[in-house]
Write a protein that holds these residues in place. Structure first.
Motif, PDB file in Angstrom:
ATOM      1  N   LEU A  11       0.443  -1.101  -0.107  1.00 52.65           N
ATOM      2  CA  LEU A  11      -0.568  -0.080  -0.044  1.00 52.65           C
ATOM      3  C   LEU A  11       0.991   1.189  -0.218  1.00 52.65           C
ATOM      4  N   VAL A  12       0.531   1.825  -0.850  1.00 53.25           N
ATOM      5  CA  VAL A  12       1.015   3.792  -1.185  1.00 53.25           C
ATOM      6  C   VAL A  12       0.663   4.626  -0.346  1.00 53.25           C
ATOM      7  N   VAL A  13       0.603   5.050   0.531  1.00 52.44           N
ATOM      8  CA  VAL A  13      -0.258   6.465   1.290  1.00 52.44           C
ATOM      9  C   VAL A  13       0.534   7.515   1.024  1.00 52.44           C
ATOM     10  N   GLU A  14       0.779   8.668  -0.354  1.00 50.15           N
ATOM     11  CA  GLU A  14       1.319   9.754  -0.559  1.00 50.15           C
ATOM     12  C   GLU A  14       0.673  10.810  -1.118  1.00 50.15           C
ATOM     13  N   ASP A  15       0.735  11.856  -1.185  1.00 48.52           N
ATOM     14  CA  ASP A  15      -0.298  12.817  -1.101  1.00 48.52           C
ATOM     15  C   ASP A  15       0.907  13.716  -2.626  1.00 48.52           C
ATOM     16  N   GLU A  16       1.224  13.388  -2.622  1.00 52.54           N
ATOM     17  CA  GLU A  16       2.224  14.360  -3.423  1.00 52.54           C
ATOM     18  C   GLU A  16       2.862  13.168  -4.998  1.00 52.54           C
ATOM     19  N   SER A  17       2.147  13.734  -6.098  1.00 50.52           N
ATOM     20  CA  SER A  17       1.765  12.750  -6.867  1.00 50.52           C
ATOM     21  C   SER A  17       3.292  12.182  -8.041  1.00 50.52           C
ATOM     22  N   LEU A  18       3.789  12.979  -8.035  1.00 50.45           N
ATOM     23  CA  LEU A  18       5.341  12.603  -8.699  1.00 50.45           C
ATOM     24  C   LEU A  18       6.257  11.413  -7.298  1.00 50.45           C
ATOM     25  N   VAL A  19       6.136  11.657  -5.643  1.00 50.56           N
ATOM     26  CA  VAL A  19       7.121  10.856  -5.414  1.00 50.56           C
ATOM     27  C   VAL A  19       6.169   9.476  -4.936  1.00 50.56           C
ATOM     28  N   ALA A  20       4.636   9.609  -5.909  1.00 47.97           N
ATOM     29  CA  ALA A  20       3.935   8.864  -5.440  1.00 47.97           C
ATOM     30  C   ALA A  20       3.878   7.796  -6.877  1.00 47.97           C
ATOM     31  N   MET A  21       4.181   8.610  -7.937  1.00 40.48           N
ATOM     32  CA  MET A  21       4.284   7.874  -8.738  1.00 40.48           C
ATOM     33  C   MET A  21       6.194   6.926  -9.196  1.00 40.48           C
ATOM     34  N   LEU A  22       6.965   7.642  -8.405  1.00 41.09           N
ATOM     35  CA  LEU A  22       7.686   7.143  -8.270  1.00 41.09           C
ATOM     36  C   LEU A  22       8.319   5.944  -7.240  1.00 41.09           C
ATOM     37  N   LEU A  23       7.269   5.803  -5.666  1.00 41.87           N
ATOM     38  CA  LEU A  23       7.673   4.643  -5.572  1.00 41.87           C
ATOM     39  C   LEU A  23       6.537   3.562  -5.827  1.00 41.87           C
ATOM     40  N   GLU A  24       5.693   3.557  -6.952  1.00 45.65           N
ATOM     41  CA  GLU A  24       5.233   3.241  -7.830  1.00 45.65           C
ATOM     42  C   GLU A  24       6.168   1.851  -8.963  1.00 45.65           C
ATOM     43  N   THR A  25       7.201   3.409  -9.160  1.00 42.98           N
ATOM     44  CA  THR A  25       7.731   2.463 -10.172  1.00 42.98           C
ATOM     45  C   THR A  25       8.813   1.890  -9.573  1.00 42.98           C
ATOM     46  N   ILE A  26       9.648   1.739  -8.847  1.00 41.26           N
ATOM     47  CA  ILE A  26      10.593   1.756  -8.271  1.00 41.26           C
ATOM     48  C   ILE A  26       9.357   0.248  -7.097  1.00 41.26           C
ATOM     49  N   LEU A  27       8.649   0.177  -6.810  1.00 39.50           N
ATOM     50  CA  LEU A  27       7.614  -0.467  -5.997  1.00 39.50           C
ATOM     51  C   LEU A  27       7.216  -2.115  -7.656  1.00 39.50           C
ATOM     52  N   GLU A  28       7.549  -1.269  -8.536  1.00 37.57           N
ATOM     53  CA  GLU A  28       7.315  -2.241 -10.198  1.00 37.57           C
ATOM     54  C   GLU A  28       8.300  -2.726 -10.349  1.00 37.57           C
ATOM     55  N   ASP A  29      10.038  -2.487 -10.115  1.00 41.08           N
ATOM     56  CA  ASP A  29      10.553  -2.670 -10.537  1.00 41.08           C
ATOM     57  C   ASP A  29      11.690  -4.241  -9.262  1.00 41.08           C
ATOM     58  N   MET A  30      11.001  -3.766  -7.997  1.00 42.40           N
ATOM     59  CA  MET A  30      11.237  -4.156  -7.687  1.00 42.40           C
ATOM     60  C   MET A  30       9.998  -6.411  -7.212  1.00 42.40           C
ATOM     61  N   GLU A  31       9.240  -6.194  -8.590  1.00 40.16           N
ATOM     62  CA  GLU A  31       8.901  -6.473  -8.544  1.00 40.16           C
ATOM     63  C   GLU A  31       6.798  -7.063  -7.905  1.00 40.16           C
ATOM     64  N   CYS A  32       6.483  -5.755  -7.672  1.00 40.37           N
ATOM     65  CA  CYS A  32       6.267  -5.433  -6.027  1.00 40.37           C
ATOM     66  C   CYS A  32       4.950  -5.102  -6.905  1.00 40.37           C
ATOM     67  N   ILE A  33       3.497  -5.566  -6.135  1.00 37.61           N
ATOM     68  CA  ILE A  33       2.893  -5.095  -6.334  1.00 37.61           C
ATOM     69  C   ILE A  33       1.864  -4.123  -5.741  1.00 37.61           C
ATOM     70  N   PRO A  34       2.347  -2.499  -6.365  1.00 37.16           N
ATOM     71  CA  PRO A  34       1.710  -1.811  -5.820  1.00 37.16           C
ATOM     72  C   PRO A  34      -0.116  -1.238  -5.870  1.00 37.16           C
ATOM     73  N   VAL A  35      -0.386  -1.143  -3.695  1.00 44.31           N
ATOM     74  CA  VAL A  35      -1.678  -1.053  -3.874  1.00 44.31           C
ATOM     75  C   VAL A  35      -2.006   0.674  -3.470  1.00 44.31           C
ATOM     76  N   GLY A  36      -2.763   1.343  -4.646  1.00 43.40           N
ATOM     77  CA  GLY A  36      -3.338   2.249  -4.202  1.00 43.40           C
ATOM     78  C   GLY A  36      -2.133   3.152  -5.552  1.00 43.40           C
ATOM     79  N   PRO A  37      -1.412   4.388  -5.475  1.00 43.05           N
ATOM     80  CA  PRO A  37      -1.533   4.961  -4.050  1.00 43.05           C
ATOM     81  C   PRO A  37      -2.922   5.972  -4.025  1.00 43.05           C
ATOM     82  N   VAL A  38      -2.822   6.072  -2.656  1.00 44.48           N
ATOM     83  CA  VAL A  38      -3.552   7.007  -1.819  1.00 44.48           C
ATOM     84  C   VAL A  38      -3.170   7.816  -1.576  1.00 44.48           C
TER      85      VAL A  38
END
Length: 125
Positions: A11-38
């Motif tokens: 789960l990603v809880v982040e209000d800054e859209s650029l940071v949220a997108m970065l976290l999604e990319t990082i998680l996907e690169d680690m083969e995780c499944i991002p939930v959210g972000p919210v």
């Protein structure tokens, strides 16, 4: 090196859209499944309470002017590990939350990976 995180739902809880997108990319690169972000506390708390298969969460401490601790409480009640992210590091957390896994902004992919693995209690292979 990220095999222990493969398929983990984070789960990603982040209000800054650029940071949220970065976290999604990082998680996907680690083969995780991002939930959210919210991007707000109310939705984050509902997701933390109601999302069935959560393995971990990344929580921005200050979300749209509100502190994320109600989300952390909901996760803790379910036994879901989480990592705080903040520009102030662990020293910026209230006393009751010190010692929780924390990454300081700006963060690297390695910092996110290491903090998630530590919070989840998984080892690098």
């Amino acid at each position: 090196m990220t095999q222990p995180l493969n398929g983990r739902r984070v789960l990603v809880v982040e209000d800054e859209s650029l940071v949220a997108m970065l976290l999604e990319t990082i998680l996907e690169d680690m083969e995780c499944i991002p939930v959210g972000p919210v991007s707000n506390i109310d939705d984050g708390e509902a997701m933390a309470r109601d999302t069935v298969d959560l393995d971990a969460a990344l929580l921005d401490v200050n979300v749209a002017g509100r502190q994320v601790f109600p989300v952390a409480e909901a996760l803790r009640a379910r036994g879901v590990p989480f990592v705080f992210s903040t520009g102030y590091g662990e020293g910026g957390l209230p006393e009751e939350w010190r010692g929780a896994a924390t990454i300081q902004k700006p963060f690297t992919e390695a910092a996110v990976r290491d903090a998630l693995m530590k919070a989840m209690g998984v080892a690098q292979v």
